[in-house]
Design an enzyme around this catalytic site. Structure first.
Site, PDB file in Angstrom:
ATOM      1  N   ASN A  63      35.302 -28.366  -9.056  1.00  0.00           N
ATOM      2  CA  ASN A  63      35.059 -28.618 -10.477  1.00  0.00           C
ATOM      3  C   ASN A  63      33.550 -28.700 -10.711  1.00  0.00           C
ATOM      4  OD1 ASN A  63      34.856 -29.595 -13.077  1.00  0.00           O
ATOM      5  ND2 ASN A  63      36.266 -31.309 -12.799  1.00  0.00           N
ATOM      6  N   HIS A 110      39.468 -24.798 -18.137  1.00  0.00           N
ATOM      7  CA  HIS A 110      38.526 -25.610 -17.360  1.00  0.00           C
ATOM      8  C   HIS A 110      39.083 -25.782 -15.947  1.00  0.00           C
ATOM      9  CE1 HIS A 110      36.005 -28.692 -15.899  1.00  0.00           C
ATOM     10  NE2 HIS A 110      36.928 -29.642 -15.962  1.00  0.00           N
ATOM     11  N   CYS A 134      33.093 -32.168 -19.022  1.00  0.00           N
ATOM     12  CA  CYS A 134      33.805 -30.908 -18.747  1.00  0.00           C
ATOM     13  C   CYS A 134      34.048 -30.094 -20.014  1.00  0.00           C
ATOM     14  CB  CYS A 134      35.137 -31.189 -18.055  1.00  0.00           C
ATOM     15  SG  CYS A 134      34.909 -32.068 -16.518  1.00  0.00           S
TER      16      CYS A 134
HETATM   17  N1  COA Z   1      42.603 -37.306   0.646  1.00  0.00           N
HETATM   18  C1  COA Z   1      43.707 -37.909   1.078  1.00  0.00           C
HETATM   19  N2  COA Z   1      44.358 -38.828   0.350  1.00  0.00           N
HETATM   20  C2  COA Z   1      43.873 -39.114  -0.862  1.00  0.00           C
HETATM   21  C3  COA Z   1      42.729 -38.507  -1.378  1.00  0.00           C
HETATM   22  C4  COA Z   1      42.074 -37.572  -0.570  1.00  0.00           C
HETATM   23  N3  COA Z   1      40.964 -36.922  -0.963  1.00  0.00           N
HETATM   24  N4  COA Z   1      42.498 -38.989  -2.609  1.00  0.00           N
HETATM   25  C5  COA Z   1      43.474 -39.882  -2.876  1.00  0.00           C
HETATM   26  N5  COA Z   1      44.293 -39.959  -1.818  1.00  0.00           N
HETATM   27  C6  COA Z   1      45.477 -40.804  -1.633  1.00  0.00           C
HETATM   28  C7  COA Z   1      45.506 -41.999  -2.566  1.00  0.00           C
HETATM   29  O1  COA Z   1      44.719 -43.044  -2.026  1.00  0.00           O
HETATM   30  C8  COA Z   1      46.967 -42.324  -2.559  1.00  0.00           C
HETATM   31  O2  COA Z   1      47.268 -43.038  -1.393  1.00  0.00           O
HETATM   32  P1  COA Z   1      48.356 -44.241  -1.442  1.00  0.00           P
HETATM   33  O3  COA Z   1      49.623 -43.583  -1.885  1.00  0.00           O
HETATM   34  O4  COA Z   1      48.375 -44.731  -0.036  1.00  0.00           O
HETATM   35  O5  COA Z   1      47.816 -45.220  -2.434  1.00  0.00           O
HETATM   36  C9  COA Z   1      47.648 -40.963  -2.455  1.00  0.00           C
HETATM   37  O6  COA Z   1      46.624 -40.064  -1.964  1.00  0.00           O
HETATM   38  C10 COA Z   1      48.140 -40.429  -3.750  1.00  0.00           C
HETATM   39  O7  COA Z   1      47.129 -40.610  -4.706  1.00  0.00           O
HETATM   40  P2  COA Z   1      47.330 -40.235  -6.181  1.00  0.00           P
HETATM   41  O8  COA Z   1      46.117 -40.656  -6.947  1.00  0.00           O
HETATM   42  O9  COA Z   1      48.672 -40.713  -6.650  1.00  0.00           O
HETATM   43  O10 COA Z   1      47.385 -38.628  -6.059  1.00  0.00           O
HETATM   44  P3  COA Z   1      47.532 -37.576  -7.176  1.00  0.00           P
HETATM   45  O11 COA Z   1      48.667 -36.700  -6.876  1.00  0.00           O
HETATM   46  O12 COA Z   1      47.433 -38.198  -8.548  1.00  0.00           O
HETATM   47  O13 COA Z   1      46.216 -36.705  -6.961  1.00  0.00           O
HETATM   48  C11 COA Z   1      44.067 -36.325  -7.953  1.00  0.00           C
HETATM   49  C12 COA Z   1      44.922 -37.266  -7.118  1.00  0.00           C
HETATM   50  C13 COA Z   1      42.692 -36.937  -8.085  1.00  0.00           C
HETATM   51  C14 COA Z   1      43.971 -35.005  -7.230  1.00  0.00           C
HETATM   52  C15 COA Z   1      44.759 -36.133  -9.312  1.00  0.00           C
HETATM   53  O14 COA Z   1      45.072 -37.374  -9.881  1.00  0.00           O
HETATM   54  C16 COA Z   1      43.910 -35.371 -10.289  1.00  0.00           C
HETATM   55  O15 COA Z   1      43.532 -34.237 -10.052  1.00  0.00           O
HETATM   56  N6  COA Z   1      43.635 -35.955 -11.450  1.00  0.00           N
HETATM   57  C17 COA Z   1      42.827 -35.298 -12.446  1.00  0.00           C
HETATM   58  C18 COA Z   1      41.424 -35.235 -11.946  1.00  0.00           C
HETATM   59  C19 COA Z   1      40.545 -34.447 -12.822  1.00  0.00           C
HETATM   60  O16 COA Z   1      40.932 -33.436 -13.318  1.00  0.00           O
HETATM   61  N7  COA Z   1      39.315 -34.898 -13.009  1.00  0.00           N
HETATM   62  C20 COA Z   1      38.343 -34.213 -13.758  1.00  0.00           C
HETATM   63  C21 COA Z   1      38.771 -34.169 -15.189  1.00  0.00           C
HETATM   64  S1  COA Z   1      37.818 -33.121 -16.112  1.00  0.00           S
END
Ligand code: COA
Length: 351
Positions: A308, A278, A128
């Site tokens: 993304n 980004h 990224c």
């Molecule tokens: N749909 C529904 N539920 C989902 C899901 C989806 N697509 N993806 C994850 N979940 C669930 C998880 O399994 C978890 O369930 P649980 O509580 O039963 O275990 C719950 O949602 C919460 O997950 P969590 O990982 O704590 O959510 P979050 O608020 O951290 O959001 C992301 C997840 C991926 C959106 C977030 O962590 C994120 O954006 N991180 C950065 C990602 C990024 O920028 N990547 C590229 C970098 S350049």
């Protein structure tokens, strides 16, 4: 003195729109099924990421990352009023290369019809952050007189390497296909605020295993140790992400590099027309804006429409808003990025 000017900008996304409502019904061939294939909802995706839709290459199109790069490059060249033959260096950022080797820039060079001219081709594997890393390289090359017309491209074809089951839903919903390109060249100017004014690039390799796509392990024999059809074993085919750790580090890296960019150049937000972060997650960008105290009316996002697109997000977002009439030639842009590696950086330039 010689400074770097942005001569042209272009972007490309495939026509196929995949809305949040549809993504849960897609199988691994990207064909909509009657029953849900992964447990996710439009409401969850929008609330946690801000994404409403993304673009995928059409099924069985046979398109590769270099084809998306080609379309964006053609548009940037047209914008610069230049021909492919004018390019003497290609720098291409991607995490979804056409093949493991050779690099994707050489495929783009050939598709541009300039392979016989033998120009330099570089691949940047900084995910990224690839576009800002590439811009720093291009700026250095141009200032030293090494090259005169550089094609800088960020291109990604993510949709073929995502896990469309509940196991992969956290990553699968984030990524889209697309490309963005710039053509850069020299200009004579003593104004330190003109052209590409500032670039910074950083990395912290201790974060490498927080966001990766393994596919193979070269330390092993055989270096592929799974059956791609066996769901229990095939995890290495898909990206792994520690979402929370990435989120926290992204906010930290982007805030730090944004503040440093302003400090080092002596600029304030009054001097900047647009902040283009980004596009990884709208919530990351909202947090960065809050902590770095960025005027909300100056922030440009496009993640809502494209998800993304990794190395493509910065030029794609700028070009998107230029097409909407918001961004104009002569505007000063501050961009900060964060990605797998961990890698991060920032740039300030005049379009
Ligand atoms: N749909 C529904 N539920 C989902 C899901 C989806 N697509 N993806 C994850 N979940 C669930 C998880 O399994 C978890 O369930 P649980 O509580 O039963 O275990 C719950 O949602 C919460 O997950 P969590 O990982 O704590 O959510 P979050 O608020 O951290 O959001 C992301 C997840 C991926 C959106 C977030 O962590 C994120 O954006 N991180 C950065 C990602 C990024 O920028 N990547 C590229 C970098 S350049």
């Amino acid at each position: 003195m010689i400074r770097t000017k942005i001569l042209g900008l272009g972007s490309y996304v495939p026509d196929r729109v995949v809305k949040n409502e549809e993504i849960a019904f897609l199988n691994d061939q990207h064909v909509r099924q009657e029953t849900q294939q992964s447990e996710t909802t439009d409401e969850w995706i929008q609330r946690r990421t801000g994404i409403t839709e993304r673009r995928y290459v059409p099924n069985e199109s046979g398109l590769a990352t270099s084809d998306l790069a080609l379309q964006a490059s053609k548009r940037a060249l047209l914008d610069a009023n230049l021909e492919p033959q004018d390019i003497d260096c290609i720098i291409l950022g991607t995490l979804s290369p056409d093949l493991h080797f050779p690099g994707t820039a050489v495929f783009l060079q050939d598709k541009l019809g300039i392979a016989s001219r033998g120009c330099a081709c570089f691949d940047i594997r900084q995910q990224c952050s690839g576009f800002v890393y590439g811009l720093q390289m291009a700026d250095a090359f141009i200032r030293t007189g090494m090259y005169k017309r550089i094609l800088l491209v960020g291109a990604e074809l993510h949709s073929h390497s995502l896990d469309f089951t509940t196991r992969g839903r956290d990553v699968m919903i984030l990524f889209g296909d697309g490309a963005g390109a710039m053509v850069l060249g020299p200009m004579e100017s003593d104004d330190p605020k003109s052209g590409v004014m500032y670039t910074s690039a950083h990395a912290d390799g201790s974060g490498a295993m927080s966001l990766y796509l393994k596919i193979f392990d070269i330390a092993k024999l055989p270096y592929l140790q799974y059956d791609p059809r066996n769901r229990e074993e095939n995890q290495p085919m898909y990206p792994y992400m520690d979402g929370k750790r990435v989120f926290l580090n992204a906010v930290r890296g982007m805030v730090m590099s944004t503040n440093t960019a302003l400090e080092k150049t002596g600029l304030t937000w009054d001097d900047i027309n647009w902040f283009v972060p980004h596009q990884a997650n709208l919530r990351i960008n909202e947090k960065v804006a809050e902590v770095a105290k960025i005027p909300p009316e100056k922030i440009l996002n496009s993640i809502q429409f494209y998800g993304n697109t990794t190395a493509a997000t910065v030029p794609l977002t700028i070009d998107h808003w230029r097409q909407q009439g918001k961004v104009k030639r002569g505007d000063r842009i501050l961009s900060s990025v964060f990605g797998s590696g961990f890698t991060w950086g920032a740039t300030i330039f005049t379009l």
